[in-house]
Every structure is written in C-alpha cells, then in structure tokens.
Design an enzyme around this catalytic site. Structure first.
Site, PDB file in Angstrom:
ATOM      1  N   LYS A   1       0.321  11.661   5.773  1.00  0.00           N
ATOM      2  CA  LYS A   1       0.885  10.464   6.737  1.00  0.00           C
ATOM      3  C   LYS A   1       1.358   9.204   5.799  1.00  0.00           C
ATOM      4  CE  LYS A   1      -2.465   7.533   7.165  1.00  0.00           C
ATOM      5  NZ  LYS A   1      -2.979   6.217   6.881  1.00  0.00           N
TER       6      LYS A   1
ATOM      7  N   LYS B   1       0.810  -1.076   0.010  1.00  0.00           N
ATOM      8  CA  LYS B   1      -0.117   0.017   0.002  1.00  0.00           C
ATOM      9  C   LYS B   1       0.928   1.344  -0.094  1.00  0.00           C
ATOM     10  CE  LYS B   1      -3.496   2.824   0.570  1.00  0.00           C
ATOM     11  NZ  LYS B   1      -4.395   3.204  -0.481  1.00  0.00           N
TER      12      LYS B   1
HETATM   13  P1  NAD Z   1     -11.302   9.484   8.009  1.00  0.00           P
HETATM   14  O1  NAD Z   1     -10.239  10.457   8.864  1.00  0.00           O
HETATM   15  O2  NAD Z   1     -12.418   9.927   7.248  1.00  0.00           O
HETATM   16  O3  NAD Z   1     -11.936   8.489   9.453  1.00  0.00           O
HETATM   17  C1  NAD Z   1     -11.377   8.204  10.544  1.00  0.00           C
HETATM   18  C2  NAD Z   1     -12.343   7.589  11.288  1.00  0.00           C
HETATM   19  O4  NAD Z   1     -11.598   7.068  12.463  1.00  0.00           O
HETATM   20  C3  NAD Z   1     -13.156   8.689  11.993  1.00  0.00           C
HETATM   21  O5  NAD Z   1     -14.270   8.720  12.111  1.00  0.00           O
HETATM   22  C4  NAD Z   1     -12.595   8.927  13.411  1.00  0.00           C
HETATM   23  O6  NAD Z   1     -13.411   9.340  14.259  1.00  0.00           O
HETATM   24  C5  NAD Z   1     -12.132   7.439  13.671  1.00  0.00           C
HETATM   25  N1  NAD Z   1     -11.062   7.267  14.779  1.00  0.00           N
HETATM   26  C6  NAD Z   1      -9.853   8.214  14.921  1.00  0.00           C
HETATM   27  N2  NAD Z   1      -9.322   7.799  15.831  1.00  0.00           N
HETATM   28  C7  NAD Z   1     -10.079   6.751  16.809  1.00  0.00           C
HETATM   29  C8  NAD Z   1      -9.965   6.079  17.910  1.00  0.00           C
HETATM   30  N3  NAD Z   1      -8.647   6.142  18.483  1.00  0.00           N
HETATM   31  N4  NAD Z   1     -10.779   5.009  18.083  1.00  0.00           N
HETATM   32  C9  NAD Z   1     -12.189   4.979  17.151  1.00  0.00           C
HETATM   33  N5  NAD Z   1     -11.981   5.799  16.119  1.00  0.00           N
HETATM   34  C10 NAD Z   1     -11.213   6.568  15.930  1.00  0.00           C
HETATM   35  O7  NAD Z   1     -10.310   8.479   7.341  1.00  0.00           O
HETATM   36  P2  NAD Z   1     -10.585   7.562   6.189  1.00  0.00           P
HETATM   37  O8  NAD Z   1     -10.523   8.625   4.793  1.00  0.00           O
HETATM   38  O9  NAD Z   1     -11.827   6.990   6.094  1.00  0.00           O
HETATM   39  O10 NAD Z   1      -9.332   6.553   5.952  1.00  0.00           O
HETATM   40  C11 NAD Z   1      -9.238   5.483   7.010  1.00  0.00           C
HETATM   41  C12 NAD Z   1      -7.983   4.855   6.501  1.00  0.00           C
HETATM   42  O11 NAD Z   1      -8.252   4.221   5.163  1.00  0.00           O
HETATM   43  C13 NAD Z   1      -6.671   5.698   6.543  1.00  0.00           C
HETATM   44  O12 NAD Z   1      -5.665   4.991   6.992  1.00  0.00           O
HETATM   45  C14 NAD Z   1      -6.313   6.263   5.115  1.00  0.00           C
HETATM   46  O13 NAD Z   1      -4.971   6.427   4.868  1.00  0.00           O
HETATM   47  C15 NAD Z   1      -7.277   4.835   4.468  1.00  0.00           C
HETATM   48  N6  NAD Z   1      -7.394   5.069   3.106  1.00  0.00           N
HETATM   49  C16 NAD Z   1      -8.333   6.037   2.711  1.00  0.00           C
HETATM   50  C17 NAD Z   1      -8.628   6.395   1.715  1.00  0.00           C
HETATM   51  C18 NAD Z   1      -9.574   7.211   1.277  1.00  0.00           C
HETATM   52  O14 NAD Z   1      -9.828   7.851  -0.093  1.00  0.00           O
HETATM   53  N7  NAD Z   1     -10.073   8.170   1.891  1.00  0.00           N
HETATM   54  C19 NAD Z   1      -8.428   5.486   0.485  1.00  0.00           C
HETATM   55  C20 NAD Z   1      -7.444   4.384   0.914  1.00  0.00           C
HETATM   56  C21 NAD Z   1      -7.297   4.250   2.108  1.00  0.00           C
END
Ligand code: NAD
Length: 310
Positions: free
Chosen positions: A240, A172
């Site tokens: 990140k 990734k």
């Molecule tokens: P986001 O910031 O939209 O959501 C993260 C969620 O996690 C939030 O609802 C937050 O409240 C929750 N959270 C944070 N800390 C927490 C804790 N300690 N306990 C419980 N909940 C907690 O992030 P996202 O865009 O959904 O991305 C999630 C993961 O997927 C990341 O690692 C990101 O790099 C990866 N990712 C994102 C995308 C994208 O297009 N957004 C694509 C591929 C991979």
C-alpha cells in the site's frame, strides 16, 4: 485541553500506542471494526465507543491509526464517521500512512466546521510503538502541534514538523520508499552471499559496519535469523505504501524506477501467499528459488529442520 482522547484503529501499531497513552495518564475512548482487539486495553481502564461518531462526541482530540486511505475516509466521512460527532475547536490527528491528497481533502472538510487536522504518520515499527521511541512526522499548523505535543511525546523519541497538512505523509512515503528498497535489496544481497558460500552471520556483521548498513538489515537477528516473520509491518501494508509513493511520483512528474521494482518484489511475495507476513518475509521466495536458508547464528549452529517457505 480535555485529556479524554479518542483512538480508532487498534492493530499492530494502535494497540501498543494506546498502552503507552494509558500509562501516561490519558483517558482513552477506543473504536475498531473488531471489538475483540480492544479487550486488554479496556481491562486497563479505556472506554469503548460503538462508532467513530460516538468517539468524536466524547473526545475533543481523536487519533486514527488505520491500514488504508479507504479505511480513513470511511472512519472520517462515513455515515457514522467522525464528522457526524465533531464540534468546532476539535482536533483530528491521523497517524496512519495515508495519501497526502486524502488528508488534505479531509482537512478542508474539517475546516468547514472549525476542526483542526494534523497528519502524523510514524516510523519505528511495532518495536518503536512498544518502547515509545517512534519517529513522528507531522503536517499541519504548528499551533495545533504545540497543543498536542504532550500527547505525542509518550509515543515518540523524535517529532518532526514537516510543513502544512499532508507533508507528514509526503515524508512518510519518501521514508518508506527508501526503507522498503533497502528491505528488498538486503534480502537479495544476503541470499546471493549465502548461495555463493558466505556465512550469513559474518556477512551481516560485515555489512552493518560497512556501506550496506541499513535499518531493515539490522532487524535480521530478530527476524530472518530467527525465522520469525510474524508482523510487524505486513507486506500488504508495505505494498500500500509503495503504491501511494508511486502515485505521488506520478502526481509530481517524478519517475521512480527503483520503487517500481520494489513494488513488483512485494507483489511477488503477495502472490506467494505472504501478504500478511512481516515485510522481512520478502526473503522467503528468494530462498525457495535458490535453495538456501539465511539462518543464524552460523551455518554450522543452525538448528536442523529450519522451516523453509515453499
Ligand atoms: P493493522 O492491519 O495491524 O491494524 C489496523 C486496525 O485497523 C485493525 O485492528 C482493523 O480492524 C482496524 N480497522 C480497519 N478498518 C477500520 C475501520 N473502517 N474502522 C475501524 N477500524 C478499522 O495495521 P498496523 O500495522 O497497525 O498499521 C496501521 C497504520 O500504521 C498503517 O497505515 C500502516 O501503514 C502504518 N504503519 C505501520 C507500521 C508497522 O510496523 N506495522 C509502522 C509504521 C506505520
């Protein structure tokens, strides 16, 4: 296998992934720092748990999809973390983009109580999460992956087994290093072309059938041309990922000069207040500096007063 699945992290990715799992017939037990984000999923029949430990007690398989390695570590090893509720034979799947070194350490901790761990980060963005067409790259024992294939299939068009635990995140980070370089250089090229007199729509059509073609560029009709920079994939999360990729490079003695430049580019966007915007917004500081707007569908059809970031 018990079909009750725990899911922690209901953000841009987690929410649509949960919608698909509910539609596929899985019973979900949810947790997030922000309970409000769960409301529409609870209305669709999911249950809520107040802590990760409660999720682990209720479910034999738990998925996390969290923003940072720090959040993953807290959710697994914190005082009310998953570890406090694990039973031998449980499986933990981390679908966050995470540090390979952390997921390996968590797998060692979990193995001490007979819990299996897979790292299964995803590619395909929120559009892929909604449509169930993500690419999932899995690290961990093939036997565990076979047991949960039916759980991952509603989320994914392709599932790749990359090797032992941690290899999913190595894949990734390499993917995002390349993808984010394409994102920055596409913005740079489009701004140069438009500043030098080209129509952005024709330039887009040319490049998507030429050697400059790439995934980020192909998002332009949905994002840059529509002036839609809502996340999606936030610039802060892209930063990140680049930081983790650079750390992986240092760990293995691999110089990553282009990745350093892309990280600096993301930092410039964050300094301009764009960290919570979608990653396509790296074009905005370039537009502001050069006085062009890469709008669409054509320069002459562009609506008057198109918003420019400043
Ligand atoms: P986001 O910031 O939209 O959501 C993260 C969620 O996690 C939030 O609802 C937050 O409240 C929750 N959270 C944070 N800390 C927490 C804790 N300690 N306990 C419980 N909940 C907690 O992030 P996202 O865009 O959904 O991305 C999630 C993961 O997927 C990341 O690692 C990101 O790099 C990866 N990712 C994102 C995308 C994208 O297009 N957004 C694509 C591929 C991979």
């Amino acid at each position: 296998m018990n079909q009750k699945i725990g899911f922690i992290g209901l953000g841009q990715m987690g929410r649509p992934m949960c919608r698909r799992l509910l539609a596929a017939g899985f019973d979900l037990v949810l947790h997030d720092l922000d309970p409000e984000v769960a409301a529409p999923l609870l209305a669709q029949g999911a249950a809520w748990a107040g802590t990760p430990a409660e999720v682990a007690r209720a479910c034999r398989v738990v998925i996390t999809c969290l923003p940072t390695p720090q959040a993953v570590e807290e959710v697994v090893l914190g005082p009310t973390g998953l570890r406090a509720g694990w039973q031998p034979g449980d499986l933990y799947i981390d679908m966050s983009t995470n540090a390979p070194s952390l997921i390996r350490r968590l797998a060692q901790e979990a193995a001490q109580i007979g819990v299996g761990v897979l790292d299964a980060p995803v590619s395909g963005g929120t559009v892929g999460a909604e449509a169930g067409t993500l690419t999932i790259m899995v690290g961990g024992e093939a036997a565990w992956l076979d047991k949960v294939r039916s759980l991952l299939e509603p989320l994914a068009a392709r599932i790749f087994h990359m090797g032992e635990v941690g290899c999913g995140n190595v894949a990734k980070l390499v993917n995002n290093l390349v993808g984010l370089a394409c994102n920055s250089i596409s913005a740079e090229g489009m701004v140069l072309g438009v500043k030098a007199g080209l129509d952005p729509q024709i330039l887009y059509e040319l490049m998507t059938v030429s050697t400059a073609d790439n995934w980020s560029l192909r998002q332009y009709p949905r994002t840059v041309f529509k002036r839609n920079f809502a996340p999606g994939f936030k610039i802060n999360l892209a930063h990140k990922d680049l930081t983790l990729a650079l750390a992986l490079g240092r760990e293995h003695g691999v110089p990553l000069a282009v990745a350093e430049a892309v990280k600096a580019d993301l930092e410039a966007a964050i300094a301009a207040g764009l960290g919570e915007q979608g990653v396509d917004a790296v074009i905005l500081p370039r537009e502001a500096r050069t006085g062009v707007v890469v709008g669409g569908p054509t320069q002459e059809h562009q609506p008057k007063g198109v918003a420019t970031w400043s």
